[in-house]
Motif scaffolding. Sequence first.
Motif, PDB file in Angstrom:
ATOM      1  N   ASN A  59       0.847  -1.221  -0.108  1.00  0.00           N
ATOM      2  CA  ASN A  59      -0.068  -0.037   0.093  1.00  0.00           C
ATOM      3  C   ASN A  59       0.917   1.362  -0.091  1.00  0.00           C
ATOM      4  O   ASN A  59       1.362   1.780   0.995  1.00  0.00           O
ATOM      5  CB  ASN A  59      -0.886  -0.134   1.099  1.00  0.00           C
ATOM      6  N   ILE A 119       2.170   5.055  -1.581  1.00  0.00           N
ATOM      7  CA  ILE A 119       2.020   6.191  -2.664  1.00  0.00           C
ATOM      8  C   ILE A 119       3.229   6.916  -2.727  1.00  0.00           C
ATOM      9  O   ILE A 119       3.858   7.355  -1.759  1.00  0.00           O
ATOM     10  CB  ILE A 119       0.767   7.315  -2.031  1.00  0.00           C
ATOM     11  N   ALA A 153       3.483   6.587   2.616  1.00  0.00           N
ATOM     12  CA  ALA A 153       3.402   7.864   1.615  1.00  0.00           C
ATOM     13  C   ALA A 153       4.954   8.262   1.331  1.00  0.00           C
ATOM     14  O   ALA A 153       5.345   8.704   2.671  1.00  0.00           O
ATOM     15  CB  ALA A 153       2.614   8.768   2.140  1.00  0.00           C
ATOM     16  N   ARG A 179      -0.453  -1.379   6.010  1.00  0.00           N
ATOM     17  CA  ARG A 179      -0.382   0.226   6.262  1.00  0.00           C
ATOM     18  C   ARG A 179       0.215   1.159   5.245  1.00  0.00           C
ATOM     19  O   ARG A 179       1.083   0.677   4.521  1.00  0.00           O
ATOM     20  CB  ARG A 179       0.646   0.205   7.689  1.00  0.00           C
ATOM     21  N   LEU A 180      -0.506   2.170   5.069  1.00  0.00           N
ATOM     22  CA  LEU A 180      -0.334   3.064   3.712  1.00  0.00           C
ATOM     23  C   LEU A 180       1.363   3.538   4.047  1.00  0.00           C
ATOM     24  O   LEU A 180       1.748   4.084   5.271  1.00  0.00           O
ATOM     25  CB  LEU A 180      -1.031   3.977   3.782  1.00  0.00           C
TER      26      LEU A 180
END
Length: 247
Positions: free
Chosen positions: A187, A189, A206, A203-204
């Motif tokens: 996950n 970005i 970024a 968990r993201l």
Amino acid sequence: MFVLPSDHLVTRQDVFLDTLADAAALAEDGQNLVTLGIPPDSPETGYGYIKIKNGGFGDGAYEVERFVEKPDLETAREYLATGNYLWNSGMFVWKVSTILNRLEQYLPEIYKGLCRIKAAVGTPDEQQVLRKEFAEFRPESIDYGVMEKADQIQTLSGGFGWDDVGSWLAVERLKKPDGQGNVMAGNVIGIDTRNSIIQGEKRLIAMVGVENLIVVDTEDALLVCGKAHTGEIKRVLEELKVRKIQV
């Protein structure tokens, strides 16, 4: 006797098997200790190196002049330029009698322990002796204990599609980076993120305005490392041992 690490990638298995057969034949000749070297294609600082005598690589065997530790980047570039160095794959081939002779010469206490284990094999005391002797062996790699001291060491240049897979940098060699040079999984970005390896789970993660990073997120730990410093990750493991922390 073949000593082969279990976590290496070999893509050309037919060539690998042929190389092992050649190494076995070389090991059968006298008291040769044989190691497999990998022709370097980059100034890698994460591997040890083997310096061969009378440089220039081909299909034959080469006499080893010396083993050298993991170099800094400048030294690794010098090794690559000379054409006299192979990466040390950590693969070895020898007769059992040969390695026992060298252990007796260079690591006599370990050799004596092995003799005591051999004497106990097949007796009621086998397991007890094995546990006792093995626990008392001084931790010593075969590289330091034997290979760096011995003579009659031969190396074969292995063009069998090898990768150590012992570093996170291996990920970008095995998986195709995207247009920004990133290898991402999980996950994630990435905005204005370049030449990075990001491995996540639920968990993201970024990433904004960064480059040349390795980020690995697991359930119990997060690793953030500059790509130029992957060889120092072992220092984290050493610190975890000092603090008696398990992850």
